[in-house]
Design a protein around this motif. Structure first.
Motif, PDB file in Angstrom:
ATOM      1  N   LYS A  37       3.064 -72.417  -0.736  1.00  0.00           N
ATOM      2  CA  LYS A  37       4.186 -71.275  -0.668  1.00  0.00           C
ATOM      3  C   LYS A  37       4.680 -70.703  -1.300  1.00  0.00           C
ATOM      4  O   LYS A  37       4.449 -71.810  -2.613  1.00  0.00           O
ATOM      5  N   LEU A  38       5.520 -69.548  -1.046  1.00  0.00           N
ATOM      6  CA  LEU A  38       5.676 -68.564  -2.418  1.00  0.00           C
ATOM      7  C   LEU A  38       6.989 -69.267  -2.756  1.00  0.00           C
ATOM      8  O   LEU A  38       8.209 -69.326  -2.169  1.00  0.00           O
ATOM      9  N   LEU A  39       7.337 -69.051  -4.483  1.00  0.00           N
ATOM     10  CA  LEU A  39       9.451 -69.849  -4.383  1.00  0.00           C
ATOM     11  C   LEU A  39       9.319 -67.955  -5.226  1.00  0.00           C
ATOM     12  O   LEU A  39       8.402 -67.421  -6.252  1.00  0.00           O
ATOM     13  N   VAL A  40      10.553 -67.321  -4.495  1.00  0.00           N
ATOM     14  CA  VAL A  40      10.105 -66.054  -5.019  1.00  0.00           C
ATOM     15  C   VAL A  40      11.751 -65.766  -5.545  1.00  0.00           C
ATOM     16  O   VAL A  40      13.174 -66.370  -4.947  1.00  0.00           O
ATOM     17  N   HIS A  41      11.941 -64.876  -6.441  1.00  0.00           N
ATOM     18  CA  HIS A  41      13.437 -64.834  -7.167  1.00  0.00           C
ATOM     19  C   HIS A  41      14.201 -62.936  -7.439  1.00  0.00           C
ATOM     20  O   HIS A  41      12.655 -62.710  -8.135  1.00  0.00           O
ATOM     21  N   ASP A  42      14.508 -62.133  -6.554  1.00  0.00           N
ATOM     22  CA  ASP A  42      14.888 -61.077  -7.241  1.00  0.00           C
ATOM     23  C   ASP A  42      16.080 -61.508  -7.865  1.00  0.00           C
ATOM     24  O   ASP A  42      17.017 -60.948  -7.361  1.00  0.00           O
ATOM     25  N   HIS A  43      15.747 -60.612  -8.894  1.00  0.00           N
ATOM     26  CA  HIS A  43      17.097 -60.811 -10.281  1.00  0.00           C
ATOM     27  C   HIS A  43      16.971 -59.791 -10.653  1.00  0.00           C
ATOM     28  O   HIS A  43      15.926 -59.175 -11.463  1.00  0.00           O
ATOM     29  N   GLN A  44      18.291 -58.711 -10.236  1.00  0.00           N
ATOM     30  CA  GLN A  44      18.511 -57.815 -10.972  1.00  0.00           C
ATOM     31  C   GLN A  44      17.297 -57.178 -11.205  1.00  0.00           C
ATOM     32  O   GLN A  44      16.771 -55.919 -11.964  1.00  0.00           O
ATOM     33  N   GLY A  45      16.717 -56.479 -10.054  1.00  0.00           N
ATOM     34  CA  GLY A  45      15.565 -56.108  -9.236  1.00  0.00           C
ATOM     35  C   GLY A  45      14.266 -55.621 -10.106  1.00  0.00           C
ATOM     36  O   GLY A  45      13.277 -55.472  -9.380  1.00  0.00           O
ATOM     37  N   LYS A 142      10.722 -75.390 -16.955  1.00  0.00           N
ATOM     38  CA  LYS A 142       9.628 -73.604 -17.087  1.00  0.00           C
ATOM     39  C   LYS A 142       9.335 -73.101 -16.639  1.00  0.00           C
ATOM     40  O   LYS A 142       9.687 -71.825 -16.370  1.00  0.00           O
ATOM     41  N   LEU A 143       9.524 -73.067 -14.784  1.00  0.00           N
ATOM     42  CA  LEU A 143       9.990 -72.194 -14.305  1.00  0.00           C
ATOM     43  C   LEU A 143      10.816 -71.784 -13.591  1.00  0.00           C
ATOM     44  O   LEU A 143      11.206 -70.894 -13.434  1.00  0.00           O
ATOM     45  N   CYS A 144      11.986 -72.543 -14.302  1.00  0.00           N
ATOM     46  CA  CYS A 144      13.233 -72.265 -14.000  1.00  0.00           C
ATOM     47  C   CYS A 144      13.637 -71.257 -14.583  1.00  0.00           C
ATOM     48  O   CYS A 144      14.135 -69.578 -14.850  1.00  0.00           O
ATOM     49  N   GLN A 145      12.783 -71.162 -16.354  1.00  0.00           N
ATOM     50  CA  GLN A 145      13.169 -70.219 -17.404  1.00  0.00           C
ATOM     51  C   GLN A 145      12.217 -68.844 -17.085  1.00  0.00           C
ATOM     52  O   GLN A 145      12.580 -67.537 -17.126  1.00  0.00           O
ATOM     53  N   ALA A 146      11.423 -69.075 -16.281  1.00  0.00           N
ATOM     54  CA  ALA A 146      10.526 -67.856 -15.966  1.00  0.00           C
ATOM     55  C   ALA A 146      10.593 -66.965 -15.066  1.00  0.00           C
ATOM     56  O   ALA A 146      10.748 -65.767 -15.316  1.00  0.00           O
ATOM     57  N   LEU A 147      11.366 -67.414 -13.785  1.00  0.00           N
ATOM     58  CA  LEU A 147      11.655 -66.962 -12.855  1.00  0.00           C
ATOM     59  C   LEU A 147      13.575 -66.441 -12.839  1.00  0.00           C
ATOM     60  O   LEU A 147      14.028 -65.752 -11.706  1.00  0.00           O
ATOM     61  N   ALA A 148      13.545 -67.563 -14.410  1.00  0.00           N
ATOM     62  CA  ALA A 148      15.560 -66.791 -14.221  1.00  0.00           C
ATOM     63  C   ALA A 148      16.324 -67.580 -13.180  1.00  0.00           C
ATOM     64  O   ALA A 148      17.388 -67.076 -12.809  1.00  0.00           O
ATOM     65  N   ILE A 149      15.756 -68.900 -13.297  1.00  0.00           N
ATOM     66  CA  ILE A 149      16.991 -69.410 -11.774  1.00  0.00           C
ATOM     67  C   ILE A 149      17.893 -69.970 -12.571  1.00  0.00           C
ATOM     68  O   ILE A 149      17.496 -70.907 -13.085  1.00  0.00           O
ATOM     69  N   THR A 150      18.981 -69.924 -12.175  1.00  0.00           N
ATOM     70  CA  THR A 150      19.870 -70.238 -13.168  1.00  0.00           C
ATOM     71  C   THR A 150      20.729 -70.635 -12.120  1.00  0.00           C
ATOM     72  O   THR A 150      20.999 -70.767 -10.947  1.00  0.00           O
ATOM     73  N   CYS A 151      21.961 -72.319 -12.408  1.00  0.00           N
ATOM     74  CA  CYS A 151      22.579 -72.525 -11.535  1.00  0.00           C
ATOM     75  C   CYS A 151      24.282 -71.924 -10.938  1.00  0.00           C
ATOM     76  O   CYS A 151      24.384 -71.919 -10.002  1.00  0.00           O
ATOM     77  N   GLU A 152      24.452 -70.897 -11.657  1.00  0.00           N
ATOM     78  CA  GLU A 152      26.019 -70.089 -11.955  1.00  0.00           C
ATOM     79  C   GLU A 152      25.872 -69.626 -10.608  1.00  0.00           C
ATOM     80  O   GLU A 152      27.334 -69.798  -9.865  1.00  0.00           O
ATOM     81  N   GLN A 161      17.930 -66.525   3.878  1.00  0.00           N
ATOM     82  CA  GLN A 161      18.115 -64.747   4.597  1.00  0.00           C
ATOM     83  C   GLN A 161      17.190 -64.389   3.544  1.00  0.00           C
ATOM     84  O   GLN A 161      17.547 -63.123   4.254  1.00  0.00           O
ATOM     85  N   GLY A 162      16.243 -64.747   2.826  1.00  0.00           N
ATOM     86  CA  GLY A 162      15.687 -63.543   2.107  1.00  0.00           C
ATOM     87  C   GLY A 162      16.525 -62.708   1.178  1.00  0.00           C
ATOM     88  O   GLY A 162      15.850 -61.634   0.813  1.00  0.00           O
ATOM     89  N   GLN A 163      17.049 -63.532   0.437  1.00  0.00           N
ATOM     90  CA  GLN A 163      17.945 -62.402  -0.350  1.00  0.00           C
ATOM     91  C   GLN A 163      18.061 -63.417  -2.254  1.00  0.00           C
ATOM     92  O   GLN A 163      17.714 -64.556  -2.174  1.00  0.00           O
ATOM     93  N   ARG A 164      17.929 -62.975  -2.651  1.00  0.00           N
ATOM     94  CA  ARG A 164      17.884 -63.380  -4.370  1.00  0.00           C
ATOM     95  C   ARG A 164      16.609 -64.326  -4.403  1.00  0.00           C
ATOM     96  O   ARG A 164      15.646 -63.332  -5.290  1.00  0.00           O
ATOM     97  N   LEU A 165      17.278 -65.189  -3.968  1.00  0.00           N
ATOM     98  CA  LEU A 165      16.337 -66.375  -4.279  1.00  0.00           C
ATOM     99  C   LEU A 165      16.018 -67.101  -2.391  1.00  0.00           C
ATOM    100  O   LEU A 165      16.536 -67.387  -1.830  1.00  0.00           O
ATOM    101  N   TRP A 166      13.957 -66.862  -2.073  1.00  0.00           N
ATOM    102  CA  TRP A 166      14.036 -67.279  -1.036  1.00  0.00           C
ATOM    103  C   TRP A 166      12.258 -68.068  -1.025  1.00  0.00           C
ATOM    104  O   TRP A 166      12.240 -68.295  -1.858  1.00  0.00           O
ATOM    105  N   LEU A 167      12.390 -68.164  -0.282  1.00  0.00           N
ATOM    106  CA  LEU A 167      10.545 -68.734   0.114  1.00  0.00           C
ATOM    107  C   LEU A 167      10.559 -68.640   1.039  1.00  0.00           C
ATOM    108  O   LEU A 167      10.715 -67.995   1.975  1.00  0.00           O
ATOM    109  N   SER A 168       8.789 -67.751   1.060  1.00  0.00           N
ATOM    110  CA  SER A 168       8.058 -67.500   1.900  1.00  0.00           C
ATOM    111  C   SER A 168       6.506 -67.926   2.382  1.00  0.00           C
ATOM    112  O   SER A 168       5.959 -69.232   0.757  1.00  0.00           O
ATOM    113  N   ALA A 169       5.707 -68.159   3.065  1.00  0.00           N
ATOM    114  CA  ALA A 169       4.771 -68.787   4.163  1.00  0.00           C
ATOM    115  C   ALA A 169       3.550 -67.068   3.283  1.00  0.00           C
ATOM    116  O   ALA A 169       3.708 -66.048   4.419  1.00  0.00           O
TER     117      ALA A 169
END
Length: 214
Positions: A37-45, A142-152, A161-169
């Motif tokens: 599956k895909l882990l997707v992050h839309d961070h500031q466009g 490493k993957l969180c740093q690469a995808l800019a995933i943070t806890c804030e 919801q398919g916004q900002r951070l989601w997973l897809s098939a």
DNA sequence: GTTCGGATTATCT
DNA sequence: GATAATCCGAACC
């Protein structure tokens, strides 16, 4: 197929969001099915995404290695939320991302340990400050740093919801290769339960392809 | 290729 | 003050 068609196809795959029902199952099941599956992050466009190649399950009960084992704290609150939410925490200065599984208050989850870079690879290189592709996302920190995933903002985030951070098939399912199982990494407690799942042939794993539970 | 030690930081006792 | 679901680089096959 021209560039625009390729970009369109990419977005369509990225948008095939996993529903809540996917997460509302035991963590072992979810951990195994997350591979590919895909882990997707839309961070500031800027969109970054990776194909999941390594996961670990953390059980609802009787699992001393789980953060939820000793009950709810300020940090692990997201684990007690409904399935399909993210649990993001900091370990030794690095972020780690989990998906919450099973029913609400069960506090089970799956840690995403490694992905194969798929979209936004240039951005990932910039964020990680390394050139080697195989070390770009080959570990939970490493993957969180690469995808800019943070806890804030992403800890507790609704992944369905398919916004900002989601997973897809990906529907165009390319052959995944053999799935292997081993004990969890960096968790000497609770014996060597077979709760780590990974794509055996992937060059993007956090550790070599040792198979302790063939 | 694998194994080891040190750096490092939020969290909990 | 101790612990931890990590990372990186050095050392050593």
């Amino acid at each position: 197929m021209n560039l625009a068609t390729v970009a369109c196809e990419q977005m369509r795959v990225l948008r095939n969001v996993l529903p809540a029902s996917f997460y509302d199952r035991p963590p072992q099941t979810v951990a195994r099915e997350l591979l590919g599956k895909l882990l997707v992050h839309d961070h500031q466009g800027s969109v970054t995404a990776g194909i999941i190649v390594e996961t670990e399950a953390y059980l609802a009960s009787n699992d001393p290695a789980s953060h939820s084992y000793r009950g709810r704290t300020a940090r692990n609150g997201s684990m007690f939320g409904p399935p399909g939410r993210a649990y993001v925490y900091i370990l030794r200065g690095y972020h780690c991302v989990n998906v919450v599984t099973e029913g609400e208050n069960m506090a089970s989850a799956v840690l995403i340990r490694a992905v194969e870079p798929w979209t936004g690879i240039d951005v990932m290189h910039t964020r990680r400050c390394i050139a080697d592709l195989t070390r770009l996302t080959s570990g939970p920190g490493k993957l969180c740093q690469a995808l800019a995933i943070t806890c804030e903002v992403l800890d507790g985030w609704d992944l369905t919801q398919g916004q900002r951070l989601w997973l897809s098939a990906p529907e165009t399912a390319k052959p995944l290769g053999a799935i292997a199982v081993s004990g969890r990494i960096g968790v000497p407690r609770a014996g060597e339960l077979p709760l780590r799942f990974y794509v055996r042939s992937s060059p993007f794993l956090s550790r070599g392809p040792h198979v302790r539970f063939p």
